[in-house]
Design an enzyme around this catalytic site. Sequence first.
Site, PDB file in Angstrom:
ATOM      1  N   TYR A  33       0.926  -1.198   0.037  1.00 52.41           N
ATOM      2  CA  TYR A  33      -0.046  -0.106  -0.024  1.00 52.41           C
ATOM      3  C   TYR A  33       0.937   1.277  -0.009  1.00 52.41           C
ATOM      4  O   TYR A  33       2.066   1.312   0.072  1.00 52.41           O
ATOM      5  CB  TYR A  33      -0.975   0.022   1.188  1.00 52.41           C
ATOM      6  CG  TYR A  33      -0.320   0.477   2.622  1.00 52.41           C
ATOM      7  CD1 TYR A  33      -0.518   1.536   3.145  1.00 52.41           C
ATOM      8  CD2 TYR A  33       0.496  -0.413   3.164  1.00 52.41           C
ATOM      9  CE1 TYR A  33      -0.046   2.164   4.404  1.00 52.41           C
ATOM     10  CE2 TYR A  33       0.935  -0.134   4.472  1.00 52.41           C
ATOM     11  CZ  TYR A  33       0.651   1.091   5.217  1.00 52.41           C
ATOM     12  OH  TYR A  33       1.140   1.536   6.138  1.00 52.41           O
ATOM     13  N   ARG A  52       8.290   4.187  -4.920  1.00 53.65           N
ATOM     14  CA  ARG A  52       8.066   3.207  -3.821  1.00 53.65           C
ATOM     15  C   ARG A  52       7.216   2.133  -4.007  1.00 53.65           C
ATOM     16  O   ARG A  52       7.501   0.779  -3.642  1.00 53.65           O
ATOM     17  CB  ARG A  52       8.220   3.795  -2.516  1.00 53.65           C
ATOM     18  CG  ARG A  52       8.307   2.689  -1.200  1.00 53.65           C
ATOM     19  CD  ARG A  52       8.141   3.663  -0.058  1.00 53.65           C
ATOM     20  NE  ARG A  52       7.111   4.055   0.363  1.00 53.65           N
ATOM     21  CZ  ARG A  52       6.681   4.834   1.340  1.00 53.65           C
ATOM     22  NH1 ARG A  52       7.602   5.050   2.388  1.00 53.65           N
ATOM     23  NH2 ARG A  52       5.397   5.272   1.588  1.00 53.65           N
ATOM     24  N   ARG A 101      -8.380 -20.637  -1.596  1.00 53.78           N
ATOM     25  CA  ARG A 101      -7.163 -20.564  -0.670  1.00 53.78           C
ATOM     26  C   ARG A 101      -6.138 -21.378  -0.962  1.00 53.78           C
ATOM     27  O   ARG A 101      -6.425 -22.728  -0.926  1.00 53.78           O
ATOM     28  CB  ARG A 101      -7.764 -20.476   1.014  1.00 53.78           C
ATOM     29  CG  ARG A 101      -6.572 -20.129   1.671  1.00 53.78           C
ATOM     30  CD  ARG A 101      -7.081 -20.040   3.166  1.00 53.78           C
ATOM     31  NE  ARG A 101      -6.092 -19.478   4.361  1.00 53.78           N
ATOM     32  CZ  ARG A 101      -5.168 -20.148   4.902  1.00 53.78           C
ATOM     33  NH1 ARG A 101      -4.771 -21.314   4.510  1.00 53.78           N
ATOM     34  NH2 ARG A 101      -4.293 -19.414   5.759  1.00 53.78           N
ATOM     35  N   LYS A 150       6.714  -1.844   1.834  1.00 53.70           N
ATOM     36  CA  LYS A 150       5.370  -1.308   2.484  1.00 53.70           C
ATOM     37  C   LYS A 150       4.170  -2.256   2.260  1.00 53.70           C
ATOM     38  O   LYS A 150       3.346  -1.964   1.482  1.00 53.70           O
ATOM     39  CB  LYS A 150       5.144   0.209   2.095  1.00 53.70           C
ATOM     40  CG  LYS A 150       4.299   0.819   2.929  1.00 53.70           C
ATOM     41  CD  LYS A 150       4.172   2.278   2.530  1.00 53.70           C
ATOM     42  CE  LYS A 150       3.389   3.071   3.248  1.00 53.70           C
ATOM     43  NZ  LYS A 150       3.610   3.242   4.464  1.00 53.70           N
ATOM     44  N   GLU A 182      12.149   2.200  14.086  1.00 49.72           N
ATOM     45  CA  GLU A 182      11.324   3.235  13.460  1.00 49.72           C
ATOM     46  C   GLU A 182      10.276   3.361  14.339  1.00 49.72           C
ATOM     47  O   GLU A 182      10.010   2.610  15.344  1.00 49.72           O
ATOM     48  CB  GLU A 182      10.782   3.066  12.294  1.00 49.72           C
ATOM     49  CG  GLU A 182      10.254   1.661  11.974  1.00 49.72           C
ATOM     50  CD  GLU A 182      10.304   1.300  10.486  1.00 49.72           C
ATOM     51  OE1 GLU A 182      10.395   2.263   9.726  1.00 49.72           O
ATOM     52  OE2 GLU A 182       9.964   0.155  10.178  1.00 49.72           O
ATOM     53  N   LEU A 206      11.424   1.294   6.917  1.00 46.23           N
ATOM     54  CA  LEU A 206      10.668   1.630   5.755  1.00 46.23           C
ATOM     55  C   LEU A 206      11.530   2.837   5.083  1.00 46.23           C
ATOM     56  O   LEU A 206      12.106   3.632   5.977  1.00 46.23           O
ATOM     57  CB  LEU A 206       9.340   2.092   5.897  1.00 46.23           C
ATOM     58  CG  LEU A 206       8.474   2.494   4.821  1.00 46.23           C
ATOM     59  CD1 LEU A 206       8.474   1.291   3.592  1.00 46.23           C
ATOM     60  CD2 LEU A 206       7.106   3.154   5.156  1.00 46.23           C
TER      61      LEU A 206
END
Length: 286
Positions: A33, A52, A101, A150, A182, A206
Site C-alpha cells: 500500500y 516506492r 485459498r 510497504k 522506527e 521503511l
Amino acid sequence: MSRIVYVNGDYLPEEEAKVSVFDRGFLFADGVYEVTSVLGGKLIDFDGHFKRLQRSLGELDMPAPAALDDLLEIHRALVTRNEIVDGLIYLQITRGAPADRDFAFPPEGTEPTVVLFTQSKPGLGESPQAKQGIKVISIEDIRWGRRDIKTVQLLYPSMGKMMAKKAGADDAWMVEDGLVTEGTSNNAYIVKDGKIITRNLGTEILHGITRAAVLRFAREAQMVVEERPFTIEEAKAADEAFFTSASAFVMPVVEIDGVSLGDGVPGVVASRLREIYLEESRKAAI
C-alpha cells in the site's frame, strides 16, 4: 454524502464496494500500500510514492496493475469526487483473488486487486499536536525482517499504537538489539548538539518518502545530518526528537518513556523542518 472509492476499475459508493473472500490481501496480508497526502486539493510527493510502490511490488514479485499516469488520474478523480481539500488517499494492491485459498501464489495472469479510498482531514497541515509535541514509549521490535517493503502486514504496529495509548502516550518507537528502528508508522529522529541523527536505510526500516524529502531540505538548509542507528538511551538524552510520515509530515516528540526532552516542548530543529517541508511540498504539489 457517501464516499466514492475505487475498486478494480470502478468508482463506487463505499457501501457498494466489495472484494472476494478469497483475496490474498485478506487471507495472507499478501499486498502492498501507499498513502499520499492532499493539501489544498493537490497531491504531495506523488512521484516518490509511486516509485516506492513499484519497488514494493517488485520485491514481492507482484505485477504492477497500472502506469503512473493512470494511478495519478485515479487519485485526482477521487480528490474531485470526494471534494477533498486536505486529507489522505490510501492505495492498496493485493496479489488478487484466485478461485480458492492456497499458500502457493495464484496462476500467472490472475488479476491483482486494486483499491483506493480517501480520508478527509481538514487542516491536516496545521495539526495542534505539532505545536505541543507528542509522547512516545519504546517497545520491542518483533516484526518480520523486510520492513523496507510497504506491505499491509500492520498487526504489530497496530498493537504498538495500542500499547502506547494504554501507557498514556501517543505512539511507540520500536527497538531491536538495543537500537531504535522506527515508529509504528513513521521514521524516527533525534537531535543532539544541533545534529540530526536518524537510522540509515536498510531492510530494518521503511524507506520513507517524507524522510527522503526532509533530509534533503535539512541539508539544503545547511543542517548537519548523520544517518546511523541510535539507542533508546541516546534518544532519552537528546536535545529534541521528531518523526516523519506522509500523514504527519514532521512531528515533534517531547517525551520518550516518561523522560522529557529539552524543555519539554517542540524543539527549534523539528519546528523549522516542519515549516520548510510544508512550504516546499505545497509548492511542488500536483
